[in-house]
Design a protein around this motif. Structure first.
Motif, PDB file in Angstrom:
ATOM      1  N   HIS A  56       0.836  -1.146  -0.191  1.00  0.00           N
ATOM      2  CA  HIS A  56      -0.269  -0.021   0.331  1.00  0.00           C
ATOM      3  C   HIS A  56       0.678   1.439  -0.067  1.00  0.00           C
ATOM      4  CE1 HIS A  56      -4.496   0.928   0.736  1.00  0.00           C
ATOM      5  NE2 HIS A  56      -3.894   2.267   0.545  1.00  0.00           N
ATOM      6  N   LEU A  57       2.237   1.198   0.686  1.00  0.00           N
ATOM      7  CA  LEU A  57       2.844   2.416   0.828  1.00  0.00           C
ATOM      8  C   LEU A  57       3.398   2.679  -0.455  1.00  0.00           C
ATOM      9  CD1 LEU A  57       4.404   1.820   3.865  1.00  0.00           C
ATOM     10  CD2 LEU A  57       3.135   3.434   3.706  1.00  0.00           C
ATOM     11  N   SER A  58       3.758   1.231  -0.768  1.00  0.00           N
ATOM     12  CA  SER A  58       4.712   1.509  -2.497  1.00  0.00           C
ATOM     13  C   SER A  58       3.842   2.217  -3.462  1.00  0.00           C
ATOM     14  CB  SER A  58       4.964   0.268  -2.701  1.00  0.00           C
ATOM     15  OG  SER A  58       5.613   0.571  -3.971  1.00  0.00           O
ATOM     16  N   ALA A  59       1.998   2.083  -3.468  1.00  0.00           N
ATOM     17  CA  ALA A  59       1.054   2.168  -4.619  1.00  0.00           C
ATOM     18  C   ALA A  59       0.741   3.844  -4.402  1.00  0.00           C
ATOM     19  CB  ALA A  59       0.015   1.813  -4.473  1.00  0.00           C
ATOM     20  N   TRP A  63      -5.932   5.999 -12.281  1.00  0.00           N
ATOM     21  CA  TRP A  63      -5.476   5.262 -10.944  1.00  0.00           C
ATOM     22  C   TRP A  63      -6.153   5.526 -10.233  1.00  0.00           C
ATOM     23  CZ3 TRP A  63      -3.477   5.932  -6.243  1.00  0.00           C
ATOM     24  CH2 TRP A  63      -2.010   5.130  -6.273  1.00  0.00           C
ATOM     25  N   LEU A  64      -6.212   6.057  -9.164  1.00  0.00           N
ATOM     26  CA  LEU A  64      -7.420   6.846  -8.326  1.00  0.00           C
ATOM     27  C   LEU A  64      -8.488   5.332  -8.269  1.00  0.00           C
ATOM     28  CD1 LEU A  64      -7.569   8.213  -5.449  1.00  0.00           C
ATOM     29  CD2 LEU A  64      -8.869   9.644  -6.442  1.00  0.00           C
ATOM     30  N   THR A  65      -9.263   5.617  -9.561  1.00  0.00           N
ATOM     31  CA  THR A  65     -10.176   4.589  -9.104  1.00  0.00           C
ATOM     32  C   THR A  65      -9.777   3.139  -9.022  1.00  0.00           C
ATOM     33  OG1 THR A  65     -12.168   6.009 -11.130  1.00  0.00           O
ATOM     34  CG2 THR A  65     -11.894   3.922 -10.258  1.00  0.00           C
ATOM     35  N   ARG A  66      -9.010   2.378  -9.726  1.00  0.00           N
ATOM     36  CA  ARG A  66      -7.902   1.592  -9.633  1.00  0.00           C
ATOM     37  C   ARG A  66      -7.633   1.139  -8.247  1.00  0.00           C
ATOM     38  NH1 ARG A  66      -6.378   3.310 -14.079  1.00  0.00           N
ATOM     39  NH2 ARG A  66      -3.952   2.419 -13.582  1.00  0.00           N
ATOM     40  N   VAL A 100      -9.051   2.895  -5.525  1.00  0.00           N
ATOM     41  CA  VAL A 100      -9.442   3.001  -4.960  1.00  0.00           C
ATOM     42  C   VAL A 100     -10.370   1.721  -4.249  1.00  0.00           C
ATOM     43  CG1 VAL A 100     -12.220   3.899  -3.640  1.00  0.00           C
ATOM     44  CG2 VAL A 100      -9.798   5.847  -4.527  1.00  0.00           C
ATOM     45  N   PHE A 101     -11.191   0.998  -5.132  1.00  0.00           N
ATOM     46  CA  PHE A 101     -11.743   0.028  -5.680  1.00  0.00           C
ATOM     47  C   PHE A 101     -10.908  -1.451  -5.186  1.00  0.00           C
ATOM     48  CE2 PHE A 101     -14.035   3.258  -7.282  1.00  0.00           C
ATOM     49  CZ  PHE A 101     -15.781   2.870  -6.332  1.00  0.00           C
ATOM     50  N   GLY A 102      -9.593  -1.255  -5.839  1.00  0.00           N
ATOM     51  CA  GLY A 102      -8.912  -2.479  -5.006  1.00  0.00           C
ATOM     52  C   GLY A 102      -7.646  -2.046  -4.108  1.00  0.00           C
ATOM     53  N   ILE A 103      -6.902  -1.697  -3.929  1.00  0.00           N
ATOM     54  CA  ILE A 103      -6.013  -1.757  -2.913  1.00  0.00           C
ATOM     55  C   ILE A 103      -6.843  -1.065  -1.306  1.00  0.00           C
ATOM     56  CG2 ILE A 103      -4.553  -0.098  -2.716  1.00  0.00           C
ATOM     57  CD1 ILE A 103      -2.202  -1.388  -2.213  1.00  0.00           C
ATOM     58  N   ASP A 104      -7.665  -0.657  -1.602  1.00  0.00           N
ATOM     59  CA  ASP A 104      -8.449   0.319  -0.877  1.00  0.00           C
ATOM     60  C   ASP A 104      -9.307  -0.645  -0.735  1.00  0.00           C
ATOM     61  OD1 ASP A 104      -6.008   2.687   0.208  1.00  0.00           O
ATOM     62  OD2 ASP A 104      -8.206   4.353  -0.934  1.00  0.00           O
TER      63      ASP A 104
END
Length: 120
Positions: free
Chosen positions: A63-66, A98-101, A103-107
């Motif tokens: 997550h930090l890497s992202a 990027w933000l959509t991926r 938010v709906f992925g790793i987040d």
């Protein structure tokens, strides 16, 4: 924008981030909007990262890497010093995707962890 999280603070901050990204496409937008995005993103990421560290989140490194990749993208955009119409559209689209991926992925993984930890 549709709901992004069952955690109120996370969803509210995501909504603001998407609103800022919409502002980038405005013909009147200049580098100040991107600076605002950078500053707001930093506040949002810092809060998520604090939760992850305090709760020993197992996905912390990824997550930090992202987050760090997004931080780097914004800094590169600011360093480019461009803000014409085409640039704003391309950057707005790229960052929104990027933000959509994210938010709906790793987040979503983080959200699930926080909900199980009963942290909101």
């Amino acid at each position: 924008m549709r709901k992004t999280s069952d955690i109120l603070w996370q969803d509210a901050q995501h909504q603001v981030l998407f609103d800022i990204l919409d502002m980038i496409r405005d013909p009147e937008a200049d580098e100040r909007v991107i600076e605002h995005l950078r500053d707001y993103t930093e506040n949002h990421f810092s809060l998520e990262e604090r939760y992850m560290r305090e709760l020993c989140y197992p996905g912390l490194d990824a997550h930090l890497s992202a987050h760090n990749r997004f931080r780097q993208e914004i800094e590169e955009i600011l360093a480019a010093g461009q803000c014409d119409d085409q640039f704003r559209i391309i950057i707005g689209t790229f960052l929104t995707e990027w933000l959509t991926r994210h938010v709906f992925g790793i987040d979503k993984e983080l959200e699930s962890f926080l909900l199980k930890a009963n942290v909101r």
